[in-house]
Motif scaffolding. Structure first.
Motif, PDB file in Angstrom:
ATOM      1  N   ASP A   1      -6.360  -1.040  -8.272  1.00 21.95           N
ATOM      2  CA  ASP A   1      -6.140  -2.159  -9.117  1.00 21.95           C
ATOM      3  C   ASP A   1      -5.816  -3.497  -8.381  1.00 21.95           C
ATOM      4  N   SER A   2      -6.958  -4.280  -7.903  1.00 20.95           N
ATOM      5  CA  SER A   2      -6.870  -5.405  -7.420  1.00 20.95           C
ATOM      6  C   SER A   2      -6.770  -6.516  -8.093  1.00 20.95           C
ATOM      7  N   ALA A   3      -6.634  -6.503  -9.558  1.00 17.85           N
ATOM      8  CA  ALA A   3      -6.429  -7.566 -10.359  1.00 17.85           C
ATOM      9  C   ALA A   3      -5.133  -8.379 -10.271  1.00 17.85           C
ATOM     10  N   GLY A   4      -5.308  -9.645  -9.770  1.00 14.64           N
ATOM     11  CA  GLY A   4      -3.941 -10.272  -9.509  1.00 14.64           C
ATOM     12  C   GLY A   4      -3.466 -10.212  -8.231  1.00 14.64           C
ATOM     13  N   LYS A   5      -4.002  -9.391  -7.252  1.00 14.31           N
ATOM     14  CA  LYS A   5      -3.472  -9.079  -6.141  1.00 14.31           C
ATOM     15  C   LYS A   5      -3.537 -10.143  -5.057  1.00 14.31           C
TER      16      LYS A   5
ATOM     17  N   VAL B   1       0.559  -1.239   0.143  1.00 14.02           N
ATOM     18  CA  VAL B   1      -0.048  -0.071  -0.033  1.00 14.02           C
ATOM     19  C   VAL B   1       0.985   1.183   0.045  1.00 14.02           C
ATOM     20  N   ASP B   2       0.110   2.400  -0.387  1.00 17.11           N
ATOM     21  CA  ASP B   2       0.971   3.728  -0.414  1.00 17.11           C
ATOM     22  C   ASP B   2       0.822   4.075   1.177  1.00 17.11           C
ATOM     23  N   ILE B   3       1.997   5.121   1.339  1.00 15.70           N
ATOM     24  CA  ILE B   3       2.090   5.831   2.624  1.00 15.70           C
ATOM     25  C   ILE B   3       2.284   7.034   2.539  1.00 15.70           C
TER      26      ILE B   3
ATOM     27  N   ALA C   1     -10.786   8.226  -2.446  1.00 15.15           N
ATOM     28  CA  ALA C   1      -9.311   7.770  -2.344  1.00 15.15           C
ATOM     29  C   ALA C   1      -8.987   6.517  -2.385  1.00 15.15           C
ATOM     30  N   HIS C   2      -7.737   6.213  -2.810  1.00 13.22           N
ATOM     31  CA  HIS C   2      -7.532   4.730  -3.150  1.00 13.22           C
ATOM     32  C   HIS C   2      -6.096   4.602  -2.488  1.00 13.22           C
ATOM     33  N   ILE C   3      -5.818   3.216  -1.827  1.00 13.48           N
ATOM     34  CA  ILE C   3      -4.607   2.999  -0.959  1.00 13.48           C
ATOM     35  C   ILE C   3      -3.496   2.816  -1.906  1.00 13.48           C
ATOM     36  N   ASP C   4      -3.617   2.520  -3.278  1.00 14.47           N
ATOM     37  CA  ASP C   4      -2.574   2.052  -3.812  1.00 14.47           C
ATOM     38  C   ASP C   4      -2.413   2.862  -5.374  1.00 14.47           C
ATOM     39  N   ASP C   5      -2.856   3.975  -5.342  1.00  5.88           N
ATOM     40  CA  ASP C   5      -3.160   5.208  -6.613  1.00  5.88           C
ATOM     41  C   ASP C   5      -1.821   5.773  -6.621  1.00  5.88           C
ATOM     42  N   GLY C   6      -1.082   6.133  -5.659  1.00  4.02           N
ATOM     43  CA  GLY C   6       0.240   6.902  -5.814  1.00  4.02           C
ATOM     44  C   GLY C   6      -0.272   8.181  -5.426  1.00  4.02           C
ATOM     45  N   VAL C   7      -1.454   8.732  -4.969  1.00  8.84           N
ATOM     46  CA  VAL C   7      -1.710   9.959  -4.837  1.00  8.84           C
ATOM     47  C   VAL C   7      -2.550  10.213  -3.635  1.00  8.84           C
TER      48      VAL C   7
ATOM     49  N   ASP D   1     -13.176  -6.622   0.773  1.00  6.58           N
ATOM     50  CA  ASP D   1     -13.856  -6.564  -0.949  1.00  6.58           C
ATOM     51  C   ASP D   1     -13.010  -5.583  -1.663  1.00  6.58           C
ATOM     52  N   ASP D   2     -11.942  -5.150  -1.036  1.00 11.54           N
ATOM     53  CA  ASP D   2     -10.943  -4.710  -2.129  1.00 11.54           C
ATOM     54  C   ASP D   2     -11.446  -3.048  -2.501  1.00 11.54           C
ATOM     55  N   ALA D   3     -12.322  -2.619  -1.793  1.00 14.68           N
ATOM     56  CA  ALA D   3     -12.728  -1.136  -1.959  1.00 14.68           C
ATOM     57  C   ALA D   3     -11.768  -0.022  -2.307  1.00 14.68           C
ATOM     58  N   LEU D   4     -10.724   0.014  -1.180  1.00 11.39           N
ATOM     59  CA  LEU D   4      -9.665   0.866  -1.361  1.00 11.39           C
ATOM     60  C   LEU D   4      -8.603   0.593  -2.240  1.00 11.39           C
ATOM     61  N   PHE D   5      -8.594  -0.652  -2.875  1.00 13.86           N
ATOM     62  CA  PHE D   5      -7.567  -0.796  -4.021  1.00 13.86           C
ATOM     63  C   PHE D   5      -7.978  -0.479  -5.275  1.00 13.86           C
TER      64      PHE D   5
END
Length: 506
Positions: free
Chosen positions: A365-369, A123-125, A251-257, A359-363
């Motif tokens: 791009d959950s494909a393959g994760k 995840v992003d920090i 917000a998404h926790i893996d979008d880099g922003v 349910d991956d709502a925060l991600f």
């Protein structure tokens, strides 16, 4: 997750969480985890313990506490590089926002079962530091009287001991002022009401403040995004805020922003509308809210405006060197000193434990994760088919043998019900990466003293599941055991409270 070398760091909360420790460690032992325990003893100790655990390459660093405990652990692991250890949480705090974000149960036993059935996800920090301070400077004319004003910008020196990272969100304004004045002993006793009391005290003292937001361009301010008067700024890496509203709903926790929400200043009517929107719609009112996002941002506010990270107030002085603090102390009106905070999104900087059931709502791009999970229903159908085939084979045996086998099963069943260890079920989880293996958390009563003791059952392909009617059942039915239900177990109980179940009657 597979067997892990784990460090469990506990915020005792006046002893409340310590009482639940045996239930937690029993489940971790049943999962095959080698767990060391550390207890927070003073402010900042959790971050030190997490940093030490990460530097020793513990595969998992688990916090047992609230979002403040989690924040300390995130900072400790990130200070060690953040690449070797996965951060996990067992909720034991007041708001438990992160637990709500990822669908983690707030009950410690159910939470540790969910932790066992989790996977590490990158995840992003968010990262924050004081980039510079802008001081007012008064010039004297020839008569010794003020002759005009100009500002002086001073680059701040970073303090490595301060908290610089956030997993959830950062706040500037009212929320930080409220959290900075919450009594911890009172919070341990009455929970969220302590925050409400602090809010009632701080609200009348708060006022709008000048705010500037820019895209950060290297070490300089870039494009201006917003300038004006504000009441509150939230910089979100996730969505939930105080576990009641979504201040940054996109917000998404893996979008880099990072996503920014500004609650702008307004008249009493618009302020009332904003409060109503937060309470009723669970999100800010668009009339007095502004939204921005970016990977690198500079936010400028007066030095009197407080900052919080993941629900814990931090002090401006913690980010300043000794000389910077001294310079700030010499200014009579600190509202005239402007602090230039630098906020950066650090992509995929940390691994955190996410339940397989999330349910991956925060991600974004959950494909393959997510790793492929076994389908319990499909497995139950397979085992039912095997049982049907076995029953058919038994029907082909001679009648006398059939009666003898039935009698032996009946005798064994009666013996299990009379002499087996009775366990009251508290929760069940399936263990990933282990074919058809489950853990049942529960409690049993010591026959000698009548004292209740936590236990955890390890169930695998060698375990026979029997209904009270004497019929065998597939392993997958274990997941349907109700909380509070009773099972009778045959198997060896070790010193850590783990039973390797040979037979289970339910």
């Amino acid at each position: 997750m597979r067997e892990k070398k784990a460090c469990l760091i506990i915020n005792s909360r006046g002893g409340q969480n310590i009482a639940k420790l045996p239930d937690i460690t029993t489940v971790l032992a049943a999962a095959g985890w080698d767990t060391d325990i550390a207890i927070k003893e003073y402010g900042g100790h959790t971050m030190e313990l997490a940093n030490e655990a990460a530097e020793k390459n513990y595969e998992l660093v688990i916090g047992f506490g609230g979002d403040g405990t989690l924040s300390q652990i995130v900072n400790g692991v990130m200070n060690a590089g953040g690449q070797h250890s996965t951060v996990g949480l067992i909720p034991g705090g007041t708001a438990n926002v992160w637990a709500s974000e990822i669908g983690l149960p707030t009950d410690p036993i159910k939470a540790v079962l969910a932790l066992v059935n989790s996977e590490p996800r990158k995840v992003d920090i968010g990262h924050v530091e004081v980039e510079s301070l802008t001081f007012p400077e008064t010039r004297q004319n020839g008569q010794g009287q003020p002759g005009g004003n100009k500002s002086q910008k001073k680059k701040a020196k970073s303090n490595s001991k301060a908290k610089h990272h956030f997993l959830l969100m950062a706040g500037l304004g009212l929320d930080a002022a409220v959290m900075g004045h919450v009594s911890k002993p009172l919070k341990y006793r009455i929970g969220p009401l302590a925050v409400g009391l602090s809010a009632a005290k701080e609200l009348p003292t708060q006022h709008q403040f000048p705010l500037e937001i820019h895209i950060a361009n290297g070490s300089r301010k870039g494009e201006a995004l917003w300038k004006g008067e504000a009441l509150q700024v939230v910089v979100g890496n996730t969505r939930r805020y105080a576990d009641i509203v979504e201040m940054t709903p996109n917000a998404h926790i893996d979008d880099g922003v990072l996503d920014v929400c500004v609650i702008t200043a307004g008249d009493p009517l618009t302020t009332l509308q904003q409060v109503a929107s937060l309470l009723l719609r669970r999100k800010p009112d668009n009339l007095t809210s502004e939204y921005f996002h970016g990977a690198h941002l500079t936010i400028t506010v007066p030095a009197t405006i407080d900052l919080q990270l993941d629900g814990s107030a931090v002090k401006l002085n913690d980010y300043l060197s000794k000389s910077d603090r001294k310079a700030l102390e010499q200014v009579e009106n600190k509202e005239q000193v402007m602090v230039n905070y630098r906020f950066d999104a650090q992509p995929s900087a940390l691994r955190v434990a996410i339940p397989y059931t999330y349910d991956d709502a925060l991600f974004e791009d959950s494909a393959g994760k997510k790793q492929e999970q076994h389908d319990p229903a499909q497995e139950e159908r397979r085992q039912s088919a095997e049982n049907t085939s076995r029953d058919k084979d038994q029907q082909d045996q001679p009648g006398v043998g059939e009666r003898q086998e039935s009698q032996q099963s009946s005798e064994h069943l009666d013996a299990l019900l009379q002499n087996g260890r009775k366990v009251v079920v508290a929760g069940v989880t399936r263990v990933p990466d282990k074919k058809l293996r489950y853990i049942v958390a529960g409690s049993t009563t010591k026959r000698s003293t009548g004292e209740a003791k936590p236990v955890a059952l390890r169930i695998d392909d060698n375990t026979t599941i029997v209904r009270r009617t004497g019929e065998t059942a597939p392993l997958a039915v274990i997941q349907k055991l109700p909380e509070g239900g009773e099972v009778f177990v045959e198997g060896k109980l070790n010193k850590r409270g783990v039973i390797r179940a040979k037979h289970i009657v339910f």
